[in-house]
Each structure stands twice: as C-alpha cells, then as structure tokens.
Design a protein around this motif. Structure first.
Motif, PDB file in Angstrom:
ATOM      1  N   SER A  12       0.847  -1.187   0.000  1.00  0.00           N
ATOM      2  CA  SER A  12       0.000   0.000   0.000  1.00  0.00           C
ATOM      3  C   SER A  12       0.884   1.239   0.000  1.00  0.00           C
ATOM      4  CB  SER A  12      -0.938   0.014   1.207  1.00  0.00           C
ATOM      5  OG  SER A  12      -0.192   0.093   2.407  1.00  0.00           O
ATOM      6  N   GLN A  14       0.535   5.825   0.078  1.00  0.00           N
ATOM      7  CA  GLN A  14      -0.300   7.011   0.144  1.00  0.00           C
ATOM      8  C   GLN A  14      -0.296   7.714  -1.209  1.00  0.00           C
ATOM      9  OE1 GLN A  14      -1.804   6.269   3.595  1.00  0.00           O
ATOM     10  NE2 GLN A  14      -2.222   8.317   2.767  1.00  0.00           N
ATOM     11  N   LYS A 115      -3.840   4.727  -1.096  1.00  0.00           N
ATOM     12  CA  LYS A 115      -4.748   5.278  -0.087  1.00  0.00           C
ATOM     13  C   LYS A 115      -4.823   6.794  -0.203  1.00  0.00           C
ATOM     14  CE  LYS A 115      -3.766   1.537   3.144  1.00  0.00           C
ATOM     15  NZ  LYS A 115      -3.254   1.185   4.492  1.00  0.00           N
TER      16      LYS A 115
END
Lengths: 116, 115
Positions: A12, A14, A115
């Motif tokens: 993952s 940002q 995200k």
C-alpha cells in the motif's frame, strides 16, 4: 524453464508518494523481454511497461519506470506520484526471444492499494 | 481500434460437461494466447496459436484444447469439466513474436464456474 517471483503479495502507498514493486526471475536465456501488467479490480489487464533485455537503458512511461538489473535478474517497477487509479494487481512477466517466443511466464502478482 | 473481445462473459457449467470459450484478436494480430487465472492467483499459460497452428502448450491435460480459425479468432474447449477448472480465462493477442510482436493485449476474460 523460466520462473518469475514477486515477493510482495500486497503493498500500500499514500496518494502522491512513490512505491516500488519487486520482481526477480530465473532464466538461462540471454535475449528476452520483461513486462509489467496492471489488472485493476474487475477490469481488463493492460500493459504498463516493457523492457528488452538487450537494452541497458531502463524503460520509462510517464510515472512508471523500471530498474532492470540483468546480472541480478531483477526487474522492479517504480510508480511515482501514485494515484488512486493505480490501485490494481500488478504482474511481472517474462517472454523469451526467438524460437518458442510467445510462451509468457507470469509472477503471482502484487496487489497495490493507493490510499487517499 | 477494437480491442480483444471474449465471449461469453460468464459461463456456468456442471462437472463433466464441456465448455467452449471464444476470442477475437485485435485486427492484424495473428497470434492468440490463452491463460487460466484462478481466483486471486497469477496467470498460467495454456495455449498459443498463430496462423492457425498450435505453437506452444502449457502444462495442462489434453482435455484443454483449442483451435484458431482462418480469421485468427480462436476457441478454447475444456472437456470433462472439473471443479478446479473454475477460473477466469484470459485471451490475449499479438503480432507474431519472432517478428517483433512481443507485447500481448488482453481481453476482458470469461469467468467459468463449474458446479
């Protein structure tokens, strides 16, 4: 026989940050092609970037670039300025050049989540 | 330019039946490839056709077969279906690899469910 290994099942990042996906492969061939494909959720698989083994220069496509280390048999994908639309499963693939070309070997994929 | 198309989108069969999946390549492409993608897993190479001939085959039993027609479209047939055949079947097309067609373009897939 060729093998392709993606050691990161899930990653993952940002939004707007940079992420690197790893891929290693094993082959006795000298001429071949390497690919990164992207498969968004419930959508079609598309080519992200391609690298010819005989080229020393790393391939780049806008925010996507590779780090191709032929001696180490490593082919990582760097995604800069990550966007929500980059969320997908990413597959690394190998294809021989010449005779018997066409039979691609794929890794098991890395699921990338961007995200907000 | 139209991309690779596959039909049907979804296919539900029972164990022991036969399934037929179809693929139309991008115009001008002579090579068609079939892959099996089990849920959440990578792609397993099934078959490669070019100019109507089978050029290569993956490690699948003979009940997985196919053909390529003169217009370069292709069929994948799976006989005597087993539960573990449930998967997404992807078709891809390219120019002939040895003349530079190393990039494969994928269709949306056929989701085969075996009950």
């Amino acid at each position: 026989a060729q093998t392709v290994t993606q050691s990161q099942p899930e990653m993952s990042v940002q939004e707007a940050e940079t992420v690197t996906l790893s891929c290693t492969y094993d082959t006795s061939e000298n001429n071949y092609y390497l690919f990164w494909y992207k498969q968004p959720p419930s959508r079609q698989m598309i080519l992200v970037i391609r690298q010819e083994a005989y080229k020393q220069q790393n391939a780049t496509e806008n925010r996507f670039s590779v780090n191709f280390q032929k001696a180490a048999k490593s082919f990582s994908l760097k995604i800069s300025d990550s966007q929500l639309g980059d969320t997908a499963m990413y597959f690394c693939a190998f294809m021989k050049h010449g005779t018997n070309a066409g039979k691609s070997t794929f890794g098991d994929g890395t699921t990338l989540t961007v995200k907000p | 330019e139209a991309g690779v198309t596959q039909s049907p989108t979804h296919l539900i069969k029972t164990r022991g039946q036969q399934a037929t999946l179809r693929c139309s390549p991008i115009s001008g492409h002579t090579s068609v490839y079939w892959y099996q993608q089990a849920l959440g897993l990578g792609l397993q190479f099934l078959l490669w056709y070019d100019e109507g001939e089978e050029r290569n085959r993956g490690n699948f039993p003979p009940r997985f077969s196919g053909r390529q027609f003169p217009n370069y479209s292709s069929e994948l047939n799976v006989n005597a279906l087993e539960l573990e055949d449930s998967a997404l079947y992807l078709c891809a097309s390219s120019l002939y690899p040895r003349t530079g067609g190393y990039t494969q373009y994928f269709g949306p897939g056929t989701r085969l469910t075996v009950l």
